[in-house]
Design a protein around this motif. Structure first.
Motif, mmCIF file in Angstrom:
data_model
loop_
_atom_site.group_PDB
_atom_site.id
_atom_site.type_symbol
_atom_site.label_atom_id
_atom_site.label_comp_id
_atom_site.label_asym_id
_atom_site.label_seq_id
_atom_site.Cartn_x
_atom_site.Cartn_y
_atom_site.Cartn_z
ATOM 1 N N ASP A 39 -18.157 24.593 18.305
ATOM 2 C CA ASP A 39 -19.224 24.716 19.295
ATOM 3 C C ASP A 39 -20.125 23.485 19.265
ATOM 4 N N ASP A 40 -20.261 22.807 20.404
ATOM 5 C CA ASP A 40 -21.053 21.584 20.475
ATOM 6 C C ASP A 40 -22.525 21.832 20.203
ATOM 7 N N ALA A 41 -23.058 22.940 20.676
ATOM 8 C CA ALA A 41 -24.475 23.232 20.445
ATOM 9 C C ALA A 41 -24.755 23.395 18.958
ATOM 10 N N LEU A 42 -23.839 24.044 18.246
ATOM 11 C CA LEU A 42 -23.999 24.212 16.796
ATOM 12 C C LEU A 42 -23.982 22.857 16.105
ATOM 13 N N VAL A 43 -23.060 21.991 16.483
ATOM 14 C CA VAL A 43 -22.962 20.667 15.880
ATOM 15 C C VAL A 43 -24.229 19.868 16.166
ATOM 16 N N ASP A 44 -24.737 19.951 17.397
ATOM 17 C CA ASP A 44 -25.965 19.234 17.735
ATOM 18 C C ASP A 44 -27.152 19.726 16.915
ATOM 19 N N ARG A 45 -27.269 21.048 16.736
ATOM 20 C CA ARG A 45 -28.363 21.599 15.929
ATOM 21 C C ARG A 45 -28.256 21.147 14.476
ATOM 22 N N LEU A 46 -27.050 21.167 13.925
ATOM 23 C CA LEU A 46 -26.864 20.733 12.536
ATOM 24 C C LEU A 46 -27.128 19.243 12.384
ATOM 25 N N ALA A 47 -26.739 18.438 13.380
ATOM 26 C CA ALA A 47 -26.997 16.999 13.323
ATOM 27 C C ALA A 47 -28.493 16.722 13.416
ATOM 28 N N ALA A 48 -29.215 17.503 14.221
ATOM 29 C CA ALA A 48 -30.666 17.321 14.333
ATOM 30 C C ALA A 48 -31.366 17.643 13.017
ATOM 31 N N ARG A 49 -30.837 18.602 12.275
ATOM 32 C CA ARG A 49 -31.415 18.954 10.975
ATOM 33 C C ARG A 49 -31.018 17.971 9.880
ATOM 34 N N GLY A 50 -30.019 17.150 10.144
ATOM 35 C CA GLY A 50 -29.534 16.212 9.145
ATOM 36 C C GLY A 50 -28.496 16.822 8.223
ATOM 37 N N ALA A 51 -27.982 17.995 8.572
ATOM 38 C CA ALA A 51 -26.998 18.666 7.727
ATOM 39 C C ALA A 51 -25.614 18.038 7.864
ATOM 40 N N VAL A 52 -25.331 17.455 9.020
ATOM 41 C CA VAL A 52 -24.044 16.793 9.244
ATOM 42 C C VAL A 52 -24.304 15.455 9.923
ATOM 43 N N GLU A 53 -23.303 14.575 9.886
ATOM 44 C CA GLU A 53 -23.424 13.295 10.571
ATOM 45 C C GLU A 53 -23.342 13.511 12.078
ATOM 46 N N GLU A 54 -23.946 12.592 12.823
ATOM 47 C CA GLU A 54 -23.850 12.627 14.279
ATOM 48 C C GLU A 54 -22.371 12.463 14.646
ATOM 49 N N PRO A 55 -21.824 13.347 15.480
ATOM 50 C CA PRO A 55 -20.396 13.257 15.794
ATOM 51 C C PRO A 55 -20.065 12.003 16.587
ATOM 52 N N ARG A 56 -18.929 11.403 16.228
ATOM 53 C CA ARG A 56 -18.431 10.256 16.981
ATOM 54 C C ARG A 56 -17.548 10.788 18.102
ATOM 55 N N PRO A 57 -17.411 10.051 19.186
ATOM 56 C CA PRO A 57 -16.564 10.541 20.277
ATOM 57 C C PRO A 57 -15.107 10.639 19.834
ATOM 58 N N ALA A 58 -14.439 11.641 20.351
ATOM 59 C CA ALA A 58 -13.017 11.823 20.042
ATOM 60 C C ALA A 58 -12.198 10.770 20.779
ATOM 61 N N ALA A 59 -11.004 10.517 20.279
ATOM 62 C CA ALA A 59 -10.131 9.514 20.904
ATOM 63 C C ALA A 59 -9.833 9.866 22.354
ATOM 64 N N VAL A 60 -9.667 11.141 22.643
ATOM 65 C CA VAL A 60 -9.355 11.543 24.015
ATOM 66 C C VAL A 60 -10.533 11.272 24.941
ATOM 67 N N ASP A 61 -11.770 11.385 24.457
ATOM 68 C CA ASP A 61 -12.943 11.076 25.269
ATOM 69 C C ASP A 61 -13.038 9.579 25.541
ATOM 70 N N VAL A 62 -12.726 8.780 24.540
ATOM 71 C CA VAL A 62 -12.751 7.329 24.714
ATOM 72 C C VAL A 62 -11.696 6.912 25.726
#
Length: 101
Positions: A39-62
């Motif tokens: 879930d992208d919203a979950l990843v964004d919330r965790l990244a805002a808290r500093g619990a995980v690294e900011e996600p890099r774009p996937a190869a398919v998005d690039v």
């Protein structure tokens, strides 16, 4: 089958049902859990808290961003990026004219 009582038969059927349905239920639970983790919203919330690294774009998005609208044209009807050489918009199927317009 003369030595098997009704209770024993019912118990065997229940055990067989659990053995057949159990792995399927566990697999579906794992699948839902992995979808929840994705879930992208979950990843964004965790990244805002500093619990995980900011996600890099996937190869398919690039790849999609590199190939979509290479020459900067946009559909005159819906504004979607147009792939170079396309004669129709991928989104609304409107006819696309040459680079001059």
């Amino acid at each position: 089958m003369s030595g098997v009582t009704t209770v024993e038969l019912a118990l065997r059927v229940v055990v067989a049902a659990v053995a057949i349905v159990g792995p399927t239920v566990l697999y579906l639970g794992l699948w839902r859990f992995l979808a929840w983790l994705r879930d992208d919203a979950l990843v964004d919330r965790l990244a805002a808290r500093g619990a995980v690294e900011e996600p890099r774009p996937a190869a398919v998005d690039v790849l999609a961003s590199a190939t979509a609208g290479i020459d900067g044209r946009r559909c005159p009807a819906c504004g979607a990026p147009v792939v170079a050489g396309a004669t129709r918009c991928r989104r609304c199927r409107a006819e696309i004219h040459g680079k001059d317009g």
